[in-house]
Scaffold this active site. Structure first.
Site, PDB file in Angstrom:
ATOM      1  N   ASP A  39      -8.140  -6.126   0.134  1.00 44.37           N
ATOM      2  CA  ASP A  39      -7.747  -6.749   1.068  1.00 44.37           C
ATOM      3  C   ASP A  39      -8.192  -8.162   1.221  1.00 44.37           C
ATOM      4  O   ASP A  39      -9.295  -8.444   0.734  1.00 44.37           O
ATOM      5  CB  ASP A  39      -8.473  -5.883   2.523  1.00 44.37           C
ATOM      6  CG  ASP A  39      -7.771  -6.447   3.839  1.00 44.37           C
ATOM      7  OD1 ASP A  39      -6.905  -5.549   4.269  1.00 44.37           O
ATOM      8  OD2 ASP A  39      -8.035  -7.588   4.459  1.00 44.37           O
ATOM      9  N   VAL A 106       1.238  -5.224   9.264  1.00 44.83           N
ATOM     10  CA  VAL A 106       2.011  -5.570   8.041  1.00 44.83           C
ATOM     11  C   VAL A 106       2.934  -4.360   8.013  1.00 44.83           C
ATOM     12  O   VAL A 106       2.586  -3.250   8.040  1.00 44.83           O
ATOM     13  CB  VAL A 106       1.286  -5.655   6.880  1.00 44.83           C
ATOM     14  CG1 VAL A 106       2.265  -5.886   5.719  1.00 44.83           C
ATOM     15  CG2 VAL A 106       0.428  -6.888   6.865  1.00 44.83           C
ATOM     16  N   HIS A 110       0.515   0.986   4.549  1.00 46.28           N
ATOM     17  CA  HIS A 110      -0.711   1.002   3.799  1.00 46.28           C
ATOM     18  C   HIS A 110      -1.895   1.516   4.158  1.00 46.28           C
ATOM     19  O   HIS A 110      -1.887   1.878   5.666  1.00 46.28           O
ATOM     20  CB  HIS A 110      -1.254  -0.779   3.598  1.00 46.28           C
ATOM     21  CG  HIS A 110      -0.808  -1.401   5.190  1.00 46.28           C
ATOM     22  ND1 HIS A 110       0.054  -1.906   5.748  1.00 46.28           N
ATOM     23  CD2 HIS A 110      -2.342  -1.755   5.770  1.00 46.28           C
ATOM     24  CE1 HIS A 110      -0.482  -2.005   6.780  1.00 46.28           C
ATOM     25  NE2 HIS A 110      -1.618  -2.105   6.959  1.00 46.28           N
TER      26      HIS A 110
END
Ligand code: 5GP
Length: 125
Positions: A39, A106, A110
């Site tokens: 990240d 996003v 994920h």
């Protein structure tokens, strides 16, 4: 800004660009089904993201449309990333934010892998 998790897949989202190699990322693991990278703004000593290679907006989208092979491959990749980072003992946390209430920013599924230190309370509001 959190996304609407029911939106169609956007080929120009930042993780799609990372998958295509158009934006750099620090690769941790990759196989047929998944890509893992660090990240950019870590919130724990270990903060790695694992994404499926397929085009899925969210956990909801993935759990409905992905094939059994994609789901198995992705889940195994998440486990392997954590194992390879030595997190199984003393432990770690997985997180998949979804949509507005989940704070997903996003629009490509994920899973966050957090670890490397005690992680405190499960949820902070
Ligand atoms: P979300 O809030 O959607 O669950 O989490 C998105 C995560 O993606 C955040 O932890 C954020 O720091 C990370 N992120 C956003 N843009 C980039 C990027 O360009 N590269 C990397 N490596 N991580 C990113």
């Amino acid at each position: 800004m959190p996304i609407d998790a029911t939106q169609p897949y956007d080929d120009d989202n930042i993780f799609a660009k990372i998958l295509r190699g158009e934006i750099p990322s620090t690769r941790v693991y990759e196989d047929e089904w998944a890509y893992a990278f660090e990240d950019i703004a870590p919130q724990a000593a270990v903060h790695t993201l694992v994404i499926p290679k397929g085009k899925y907006v969210s956990w909801d989208d993935f759990s409905q449309r992905a094939s059994d092979a994609e789901i198995a491959g992705f889940v195994r990749a998440v486990g392997k990333v954590a194992r390879d980072k030595g997190l199984v003992e003393p432990g770690y946390r997985l997180l998949a934010n979804l949509g507005r209430h989940g704070g997903q920013e996003v629009p490509h599924l994920h899973v966050h892998v957090f670890g490397g230190e005690p992680l405190g309370r499960m949820i902070a509001k």
